[in-house]
Design an enzyme around this catalytic site. Sequence first.
Site, PDB file in Angstrom:
ATOM      1  N   LYS A 259       0.783  -1.269   0.052  1.00 57.58           N
ATOM      2  CA  LYS A 259      -0.060  -0.091   0.033  1.00 57.58           C
ATOM      3  C   LYS A 259       0.911   1.489  -0.033  1.00 57.58           C
ATOM      4  O   LYS A 259       0.393   2.445  -0.218  1.00 57.58           O
ATOM      5  CB  LYS A 259      -0.878   0.044   1.254  1.00 57.58           C
TER       6      LYS A 259
HETATM    7  N1  GLU Z   1      -8.399  -8.354   4.488  1.00 58.03           N
HETATM    8  C1  GLU Z   1      -7.047  -9.044   3.967  1.00 58.03           C
HETATM    9  C2  GLU Z   1      -6.275  -8.296   3.160  1.00 58.03           C
HETATM   10  O1  GLU Z   1      -6.382  -7.126   2.758  1.00 58.03           O
HETATM   11  C3  GLU Z   1      -7.516 -10.315   2.886  1.00 58.03           C
HETATM   12  C4  GLU Z   1      -8.482 -11.198   3.343  1.00 58.03           C
HETATM   13  C5  GLU Z   1      -9.046 -12.371   2.551  1.00 58.03           C
HETATM   14  O2  GLU Z   1      -9.187 -12.096   1.308  1.00 58.03           O
HETATM   15  O3  GLU Z   1      -8.957 -13.265   2.920  1.00 58.03           O
HETATM   16  O4  GLU Z   1      -5.202  -8.541   2.853  1.00 58.03           O
END
Ligand code: GLU
Length: 295
Positions: A259
């Site tokens: 990010k």
């Molecule tokens: N929230 C997780 C992330 O942004 C991804 C979760 C998932 O796809 O299981 O890395």
Amino acid sequence: MFVTRFAPSPTGLLHLGHAVSALTAARAAEAAGGRFLLRIEDIDRTRCRPEFEEAIYEDLAWLGLEWETPVRRQSEHLDDYGRALRQLIERGLVYRCFKTRAEILDDITRAPHLAPDGPDGPAFIGAPLDPGEERTLLEAGAPFAWRLSIERARAALGARFEDLTIEVESLDGACRETIAADPGMFGDVVLGRKDSGTSYHLASTHDDAAQGVTHVIRGEDLAPAAHLHRLLQALFGWPAPIYRHHPLVTDASGRRLAKRDRAATLRAIREQGERPDALSALARFYRRPQLRSEG
Ligand code: GLU
């Protein structure tokens, strides 16, 4: 019915890698005549920000994606994760861990033979404190996390623990393979964090079950997580989805995007006048696209 999801955390702007993930999942749902869900994984109140959540909706709409509403926001379901954790507490499968991150690292270094080889290096295996010591710490208000005891999970599942398998499909769904799960590779992982009372692993696995997700489609960086998630599904009696993992988008030096890579954010790409259909084409045909390096 085929159900898949894109589950970003609003801790920064989405980048090209997220676009690939979201488009891959949405296309798979379309191809199967199924459902595509968007889930906001915002349990980390210190890192998640409303403006990043807004940016997710904006970026995904720019990509031409449509998703079902209302969108599930994990911050609105903390009670559900609390209830799931409570079940594990009552079954004696988790224990309170008062150690700091530094103490955990220190323990791993001192007893490397106890540490299973996790995806991010040696993993921690601990044990509950004796009740007297624990009471003293609780009375002093010491913060603690709830850790899954792999030893107790193994005992609870018996022979099923060793026999757990994961169904993995190719991205187009044409080939499926059953692989053996290695559910202990994360060691005694934190399921209830000191701050939020839950964890990515618990909340995400819980929601995949609650939302009837049949296909988890995400980057291959999360492929190891499926081994632990399979264990949680078995412990809770939740259905096991099928997994598809896509290759990660890297920069010119082969480093995966993060990010912090401002130039690769969808917002920056949009502001440079790039068209979203170029990204769609990329997600459809890409193997390991190389972004030109900034320098
Ligand atoms: N929230 C997780 C992330 O942004 C991804 C979760 C998932 O796809 O299981 O890395």
